[in-house]
Enzyme design. Structure first.
Site, PDB file in Angstrom:
ATOM      1  N   GLY A 321       0.820  -1.196   0.000  1.00  0.00           N
ATOM      2  CA  GLY A 321       0.000   0.000   0.000  1.00  0.00           C
ATOM      3  C   GLY A 321       0.856   1.249   0.000  1.00  0.00           C
ATOM      4  O   GLY A 321       1.975   1.256  -0.521  1.00  0.00           O
ATOM      5  N   SER A 322       0.346   2.305   0.600  1.00  0.00           N
ATOM      6  CA  SER A 322       1.021   3.602   0.574  1.00  0.00           C
ATOM      7  C   SER A 322       2.019   3.719   1.721  1.00  0.00           C
ATOM      8  O   SER A 322       1.892   3.044   2.753  1.00  0.00           O
ATOM      9  CB  SER A 322      -0.010   4.723   0.690  1.00  0.00           C
ATOM     10  OG  SER A 322      -0.596   4.720   1.986  1.00  0.00           O
ATOM     11  N   VAL A 325       0.242   4.722   5.168  1.00  0.00           N
ATOM     12  CA  VAL A 325      -0.433   3.613   5.851  1.00  0.00           C
ATOM     13  C   VAL A 325       0.590   2.567   6.287  1.00  0.00           C
ATOM     14  O   VAL A 325       0.467   1.975   7.361  1.00  0.00           O
ATOM     15  CB  VAL A 325      -1.515   2.990   4.945  1.00  0.00           C
ATOM     16  CG1 VAL A 325      -2.187   1.813   5.645  1.00  0.00           C
ATOM     17  CG2 VAL A 325      -2.558   4.033   4.559  1.00  0.00           C
ATOM     18  N   GLU A 343       5.697  -3.231   1.015  1.00  0.00           N
ATOM     19  CA  GLU A 343       5.855  -2.856  -0.394  1.00  0.00           C
ATOM     20  C   GLU A 343       4.982  -1.631  -0.593  1.00  0.00           C
ATOM     21  O   GLU A 343       3.749  -1.734  -0.600  1.00  0.00           O
ATOM     22  CB  GLU A 343       5.450  -4.011  -1.307  1.00  0.00           C
ATOM     23  CG  GLU A 343       5.961  -3.856  -2.734  1.00  0.00           C
ATOM     24  CD  GLU A 343       5.103  -2.923  -3.563  1.00  0.00           C
ATOM     25  OE1 GLU A 343       5.447  -1.712  -3.647  1.00  0.00           O
ATOM     26  OE2 GLU A 343       4.101  -3.371  -4.109  1.00  0.00           O
ATOM     27  N   CYS A 380       2.048  -0.986  -8.932  1.00  0.00           N
ATOM     28  CA  CYS A 380       3.088  -0.682  -7.944  1.00  0.00           C
ATOM     29  C   CYS A 380       4.409  -0.430  -8.639  1.00  0.00           C
ATOM     30  O   CYS A 380       5.095   0.559  -8.366  1.00  0.00           O
ATOM     31  CB  CYS A 380       3.217  -1.838  -6.955  1.00  0.00           C
ATOM     32  SG  CYS A 380       1.722  -2.147  -5.989  1.00  0.00           S
TER      33      CYS A 380
END
Length: 650
Positions: A321-322, A325, A343, A380
């Site tokens: 995710g980001s 987060v 990641e 990604c």
């Protein structure tokens, strides 16, 4: 038969025979092989040699087929709850819920919709902390039984999975398309092909990666043998994103199960509906392969559900995710010292050097567009920043602009000519795109194609669509060069002519590395060594030369992951498999097999100078050992021997 055909022409047809059992089939194969050897011996020629080689191949292949264990077939129909009818009567999702402050979702349900048509697909429950704990408990019970499974059983499970995927490609892709809005082509590449490659690699090489590994023994442990065992961690928790609903689920499942673990997956609130079908498929695959069906668990919900999974006692956590987060996840996991794989996305650089030919630019332009517009840029690992040398700049921009202007954007499910599908997160994400584009233009960038949010009577306004966009002359100060876009926007930066090829490459590398993300990268040049040299200098966890950076993911032997704000640790490859295990160091006696009690005699015993209670010679004894075994030169080693003798005499 091959030998006879090459010498005398085709043989007469064989009479029909009943299908033999395995023993009879192998006997027939052995007899046929003996006939070939006999015939070849009587007539040695190149035809006979070729026939012999072909016969050997046929015997090997037929024997392998007859001796191989059949792979179970799994049939999971796509019910209407997973693929609703598309007849115009389906209720539409209220997009206002995506942006209304404090009311983006009802707290008790997860809304599911098709972002290309805004068709309502249904709702799913929000898993509570108690629901998450129960899912982890079920997975833990199943994992206790699975941890002792054989490598053959694990390969059988993955072969069953691979057969299901290859035989149900269209159904898998259509479910992913309905959930995420991508095209069928994007789904077949990004969801299915890479999953098949991961399965094939793990089936072929997973055991070698996880088998106990012998290591060299220490200097003073000459009678020992040592190894590393890779033990399952237990239950893996995975919080996965929405951009590839199928692959993001199966990717951690494959590695976790082959390593002997169970897994609980918290899917994104934007990719929950597909778990109805994919979840049924996984349970059927597990059952067909004879594995515990509770090994894989799904939980749906929002941030609170993810937080509950982080704190549920899972033994390792994978988060995709980001960065923001990811930081919250890491802090929460620290409370229980749960190891985490992060990641966190990227802004991959795509460098084009000044020596590329016109023909090479044609190829590079297509590669660039596939990279940035695949899955509408919601990747990604995907190129977002294009650094093009001054000498190639005009040719590159004209080519990518021409390609992007011809791309067809719209609902993709039943139109094979659609190039670009929908934006999964809808208007909220498109507002992010527009703000970045507007900032870049305000600082001097130029729009070649796209760069607007559809509205009014524009047919694209009926769904969540943002047109393919090419923006050039992007200045280094633009926010779009530092902030992850995660969308269909190509940002092209001119690399100024510095007067020499090496200086031009230095400037391209400087621009490319001026970013907090470092996931993947690629460099293109007419000269292959030059492309490799530039790629080697790019700060990233992955890199490719003269190919799209995502090409590394087509070799599942390679680890996947980045550095800096792109996260740490790896999945995929040997490193990814071993990352879902606990390495266990093992030491035992290597000479136990010696007869007459010699093996027991050579077991480790504490030398008298080191035994309790001390007799005063322990330090000299240990010092003597060090000088004897680690000292340089004969004189120092002899002094060590003298110390040992003296210490032993005390």
């Amino acid at each position: 038969q091959i030998h006879t055909y090459m010498r005398f022409g085709p043989p007469p047809p064989l009479p029909p025979v009943a299908t033999p059992d395995l023993a009879s089939a192998l006997a027939t194969l052995a007899a046929a092989f003996a006939d070939v050897l006999s015939a070849a011996a009587a007539d040695i020629s190149w035809q006979s040699a070729a026939a012999l080689a072909a016969s050997l191949c046929c015997v090997y292949l037929l024997g392998a087929v007859l001796l191989s264990e059949p792979t179970p077939r799994v049939d999971v129909p796509v019910d209407e709850d997973v693929e609703p009818k598309i007849d115009g009567s389906t209720a539409k999702f209220d997009a206002a819920l995506l942006t209304a402050e404090g009311a983006r979702r009802e707290p008790s349900v997860v809304y599911c919709w098709d972002p290309s048509s805004m068709d309502m697909l249904g709702t799913l429950p929000v898993a509570s902390a108690e629901d998450v704990a129960a899912a982890v408990g079920r997975a833990r019970v199943a994992q206790a039984a699975w941890a002792g499974s054989t490598w053959g059983a694990r390969r059988r499970l993955l072969r069953t999975m691979l057969r299901f995927v290859t035989e149900n490609q269209r159904a898998i892709a259509r479910v992913a398309v309905r959930e995420s809005g991508k095209t069928m082509v994007d789904a077949i590449f990004g969801e299915i092909l890479v999953t098949c490659e991961k399965l094939k690699w793990t089936i072929a090489h997973g055991e070698a990666a996880l088998r106990p590994e012998r290591r060299p023994t220490g200097t003073l442990a000459m009678t020992k043998r040592v190894k590393v065992e890779w033990r399952p961690v237990g239950v893996v928790g995975a919080i996965v994103p929405w951009n590839y609903p199928f692959h993001n689920v199966f990717n951690p499942v494959i590695s976790a199960l082959f390593a002997g673990n169970g897994i609980v997956i918290k899917v994104s609130e934007y990719a929950s509906w597909s778990t109805l079908y994919y979840g049924r498929a996984l349970r059927a695959i597990l059952a067909a392969a004879g594995a515990p069906t509770d090994l894989v668990q799904f939980v749906t919900g929002y941030g609170s559900t993810g937080a509950a999974l982080v704190g549920s006692g899972v033994d390792k956590l994978i988060f995709v995710g980001s960065p923001s987060v990811g930081g919250h996840v890491m802090r929460a996991a620290a409370a229980s010292l749960t190891p985490v794989v992060l990641e966190l996305g990227g802004k991959d650089p795509f460098v084009v050097c000044d020596d590329v030919s016109e023909a090479e630019l044609d190829r590079i332009a297509q590669v660039a567009c596939r990279g940035v517009f695949q899955n509408m840029g919601q990747n990604c690992a995907g190129p977002e920043r294009f650094f093009v040398a001054d000498a190639a700049y005009a040719g590159f921009c004209s080519r990518v602009g021409a390609i992007a202007s011809r791309l067809k954007c719209g609902p993709p499910l039943d139109d094979a000519e659609v190039d670009c599908g929908a934006i999964t997160m809808g208007r909220r994400q498109m507002g992010h795109y527009q703000a970045l584009v507007d900032d870049a233009v305000s600082k001097g960038a130029r729009l070649l194609v796209g760069g607007y949010t559809p509205s009014g009577d524009d047919p694209l306004a009926a769904g969540s669509f943002y047109p393919p966009t090419v923006i050039v002359d992007v200045p280094e100060s633009a926010d779009i060069l530092q902030t992850e876009i995660f969308g269909p926007i190509m940002c092209v930066v001119r690399v100024a002519d510095c007067g020499a090829a090496a200086a031009n490459d230095d400037e391209a590398v400087r621009l490319a590395n001026n970013c907090d993300f470092a996931l993947s990268s690629c460099a293109f040049a007419q000269s292959a060594p030059r492309a490799r040299a530039v790629a080697a200098r790019l700060e990233a966890g992955m890199s490719a030369s003269n190919d799209l950076e995502g090409s590394t993911y087509l070799s599942q032997s390679l680890p996947f992951g980045g550095r800096k704000q792109s996260g740490f640790d790896r999945f995929a490859g040997i490193e990814g498999l071993r990352g879902l295990t606990t390495p266990r160091a093992v030491c035992d006696d290597a000479l136990e097999w010696l007869p007459f009690g010699l093996g027991a005699l050579l077991r480790t015993a504490i030398p008298p100078p080191l035994q309790y209670p001390s007799r005063g010679g322990g330090f000299d004894f240990a010092s003597g050992l060090i000088e004897l075994f680690y000292g340089e030169g004969v004189s120092l080693k002899l002094r060590g021997v003298a110390k040992l003798i003296g210490a032993a005499a005390k």
